[in-house]
Design an enzyme around this catalytic site. Structure first.
Site, PDB file in Angstrom:
ATOM      1  N   SER A  90       0.813  -1.205   0.000  1.00 59.16           N
ATOM      2  CA  SER A  90       0.000   0.000   0.000  1.00 59.16           C
ATOM      3  C   SER A  90       0.856   1.270   0.000  1.00 59.16           C
ATOM      4  O   SER A  90       1.723   1.410  -0.841  1.00 59.16           O
ATOM      5  CB  SER A  90      -0.941  -0.068   1.194  1.00 59.16           C
ATOM      6  OG  SER A  90      -2.080   0.666   0.902  1.00 59.16           O
TER       7      SER A  90
ATOM      8  N   TRP B 125      -9.909   0.395  -5.144  1.00 58.20           N
ATOM      9  CA  TRP B 125      -9.337   1.706  -4.798  1.00 58.20           C
ATOM     10  C   TRP B 125      -7.912   1.846  -5.373  1.00 58.20           C
ATOM     11  O   TRP B 125      -7.480   2.918  -5.767  1.00 58.20           O
ATOM     12  CB  TRP B 125      -9.321   1.844  -3.269  1.00 58.20           C
ATOM     13  CG  TRP B 125      -8.965   3.185  -2.721  1.00 58.20           C
ATOM     14  CD1 TRP B 125      -7.924   3.463  -1.867  1.00 58.20           C
ATOM     15  CD2 TRP B 125      -9.638   4.438  -2.939  1.00 58.20           C
ATOM     16  NE1 TRP B 125      -7.924   4.798  -1.554  1.00 58.20           N
ATOM     17  CE2 TRP B 125      -8.965   5.414  -2.190  1.00 58.20           C
ATOM     18  CE3 TRP B 125     -10.757   4.807  -3.700  1.00 58.20           C
ATOM     19  CZ2 TRP B 125      -9.357   6.752  -2.172  1.00 58.20           C
ATOM     20  CZ3 TRP B 125     -11.145   6.152  -3.684  1.00 58.20           C
ATOM     21  CH2 TRP B 125     -10.446   7.099  -2.931  1.00 58.20           C
TER      22      TRP B 125
ATOM     23  N   HIS C 295      -7.787  -5.565   0.120  1.00 58.36           N
ATOM     24  CA  HIS C 295      -6.541  -4.815   0.237  1.00 58.36           C
ATOM     25  C   HIS C 295      -5.760  -5.310   1.454  1.00 58.36           C
ATOM     26  O   HIS C 295      -6.162  -5.080   2.588  1.00 58.36           O
ATOM     27  CB  HIS C 295      -6.937  -3.337   0.418  1.00 58.36           C
ATOM     28  CG  HIS C 295      -5.784  -2.409   0.512  1.00 58.36           C
ATOM     29  ND1 HIS C 295      -4.988  -2.101  -0.580  1.00 58.36           N
ATOM     30  CD2 HIS C 295      -5.293  -1.689   1.553  1.00 58.36           C
ATOM     31  CE1 HIS C 295      -4.075  -1.236  -0.202  1.00 58.36           C
ATOM     32  NE2 HIS C 295      -4.230  -0.964   1.078  1.00 58.36           N
TER      33      HIS C 295
ATOM     34  N   LYS D  70       4.146   2.047  -2.391  1.00 58.75           N
ATOM     35  CA  LYS D  70       4.551   3.233  -3.164  1.00 58.75           C
ATOM     36  C   LYS D  70       6.002   3.562  -2.785  1.00 58.75           C
ATOM     37  O   LYS D  70       6.841   3.877  -3.627  1.00 58.75           O
ATOM     38  CB  LYS D  70       3.665   4.441  -2.827  1.00 58.75           C
ATOM     39  CG  LYS D  70       2.141   4.206  -2.900  1.00 58.75           C
ATOM     40  CD  LYS D  70       1.356   5.459  -2.544  1.00 58.75           C
ATOM     41  CE  LYS D  70      -0.041   5.227  -1.967  1.00 58.75           C
ATOM     42  NZ  LYS D  70      -1.013   4.543  -2.729  1.00 58.75           N
TER      43      LYS D  70
HETATM   44  C1  GCU Z   1      -5.419   4.680   1.788  1.00 65.81           C
HETATM   45  C2  GCU Z   1      -4.830   5.476   0.670  1.00 65.81           C
HETATM   46  C3  GCU Z   1      -3.978   4.624  -0.266  1.00 65.81           C
HETATM   47  C4  GCU Z   1      -2.988   3.810   0.535  1.00 65.81           C
HETATM   48  C5  GCU Z   1      -3.694   3.052   1.632  1.00 65.81           C
HETATM   49  C6  GCU Z   1      -2.768   2.301   2.587  1.00 65.81           C
HETATM   50  O1  GCU Z   1      -6.403   3.810   1.290  1.00 65.81           O
HETATM   51  O2  GCU Z   1      -5.869   6.109  -0.029  1.00 65.81           O
HETATM   52  O3  GCU Z   1      -3.278   5.430  -1.198  1.00 65.81           O
HETATM   53  O4  GCU Z   1      -2.263   2.963  -0.317  1.00 65.81           O
HETATM   54  O5  GCU Z   1      -4.415   3.955   2.437  1.00 65.81           O
HETATM   55  O6  GCU Z   1      -1.629   2.665   2.746  1.00 65.81           O
HETATM   56  O7  GCU Z   1      -3.271   1.352   3.217  1.00 65.81           O
END
Ligand code: GCU
Length: 409
Positions: free
Chosen positions: A257, A348, A385, A261
């Site tokens: 997540s 998402w 997720h 990134k």
């Molecule tokens: C949120 C956010 C995402 C991210 C995620 C996470 O959903 O919008 O961009 O990747 O958190 O880190 O769990």
């Protein structure tokens, strides 16, 4: 009694301020992706010898317009390592657990990074290692009470038993499903992790406790939290690359997540990482921004204003003006192996956009004469997720291939 109308107005303002998103494939706009193999001046890149120059161009765009520029003086910092704990009988004797404090004595404002390193005891040579940041402290990855409980700022989270922005004893082992240690160690790999909040607490004011406070960058292209977390991964790499406990040439970098990134940006900026893994990284990670499916540039900048360079905001609802898209971030990993993973319910993060980005990164591997089919892997797991043992088993299979290890029986 409080007046109702101002309350309604406040709610409306907040709703209006939150950029609208959708997960409707029919609403994805037509778009053209910038070509990783065409230079900014329009010249096609035809040979491996021409790649370093094109790579530098792409990297500079990501720095200036998306993640922000990490100050060279911060990159140059070398950590001093001190082992603060060594538990040779961790996991019922299967592994050794070390806690290593990484400090920067000449930079008083730099935070201390607490690295946890777990190595298998049954090994004939220094093992390859997976390195990844964790969300809620090293003590969440396993319930063993000997792991030091983090005292840093934590997001309040009932599931992780963090209260008043502090971890409690009950938070020990709350992330074990994300760190299947027995599986990883039984496959002959070591694992290294540190809490992202050691580098920068994850909230808009976290910059004050961050490495970013030691190297302020007032301009719009200054580094954001993702670049700061990536910096921390490189500092962990400084240690792992010279540690006799692991094989520093076989460090696989992984993140889930927001930390996925981060793993991608660290893998792009630091070529010492031999293998890079993005788990459900989504917007600002592996997903193409131009698809604007699920989380968008406008929405992520709105919800997490501290993650990226301020300059990224000029692309809110204006993705087609970006000089790059996320497939080029993936191309920056070439020719090193890369594994991108999505989850079916994680709309998402735009699974299709993650897969397409990987496909559009492949020409960079081909240019470099590398078999992209072997070096780039994609999987999509059924479910939500998350990062699970199933995801890890795919990453271990990939690592076996890339590090020429025979698969476990
Ligand atoms: C949120 C956010 C995402 C991210 C995620 C996470 O959903 O919008 O961009 O990747 O958190 O880190 O769990």
């Amino acid at each position: 009694m409080k007046p109702i109308i101002p309350l309604l107005l406040t709610a409306a303002t907040v709703l209006a301020a939150s950029p609208v998103t959708h997960t409707d494939e029919s609403k994805v706009p037509a778009y053209t992706l910038p070509d990783p193999l065409v230079s900014d001046n329009g010249t096609p890149v035809k040979s491996p010898a021409e790649w370093p120059k094109r790579r530098a161009e792409i990297l500079a765009h990501f720095e200036k317009h998306i993640y922000g520029i990490t100050p060279p003086a911060a990159i140059a910092l070398k950590p001093v390592a001190r082992e603060t704990q060594n538990i040779p009988d961790f996991l019922a004797g299967k592994a050794t657990l070390r806690e290593i404090e990484l400090t920067f004595p000449d930079t008083p404002k730099a935070p201390t990074l607490n690295l946890l390193l777990i190595t298998p005891n049954k090994t004939s040579s220094p093992p390859p290692v997976f390195l990844g940041l964790n969300f809620r402290g090293n003590h969440t990855i396993h319930p063993d009470p000997r792991i030091t409980l983090s005292t840093r700022w934590m997001e309040n989270d009932p599931k992780a038993a963090t209260i008043n922005h502090r971890a409690t004893d009950a938070s020990r082992g709350t992330a074990t499903s994300r760190w299947p240690l027995d599986l990883i160690l039984s496959r002959g790999y070591a694992i290294a992790t540190l809490y992202c909040g050691d580098i920068e607490p994850d909230h808009p004011d976290g910059i004050k406790q961050s490495i970013r406070a030691a190297f302020p960058t007032p301009d719009d292209s200054g580094w954001g939290a993702i670049a700061a977390w990536s910096w921390g991964l490189s500092k962990a790499m400084d240690h792992l690359s010279s540690s006799p406990a692991v094989n520093g040439k076989q460090v696989a970098l992984l993140g889930h997540s927001r930390l996925g990134k981060t793993a991608l940006w660290a893998g792009a900026t630091d070529e010492r990482f031999a293998f890079v893994i993005s788990n459900n990284s989504g917007c600002g990670g592996a997903a193409l921004s131009r698809r604007a499916f699920g989380e968008t540039v406008a929405r992520i900048n709105h919800s997490f204003p501290h993650w990226f360079a301020r300059s990224f905001r000029q692309y809110n609802d204006n993705e087609s003006a970006l000089p790059v898209d996320q497939h080029q971030l993936l191309a920056l990993i070439a020719p090193r192996p890369l594994h991108v993973a999505s989850a079916t319910q994680d709309l998402w993060a735009d699974p299709k956009g993650e897969r397409l980005a990987l496909d559009h990164a492949k020409p960079a591997y081909q240019l470099l004469g590398k078999p992209s089919a072997l070096l780039t892997t994609y999987h999509i797991r059924e479910g939500a997720h998350d990062i699970t043992a199933e995801d890890w088993s795919h990453y271990l299979d990939s690592a076996d291939r890339h590090f020429s290890r025979s698969p476990s029986p």
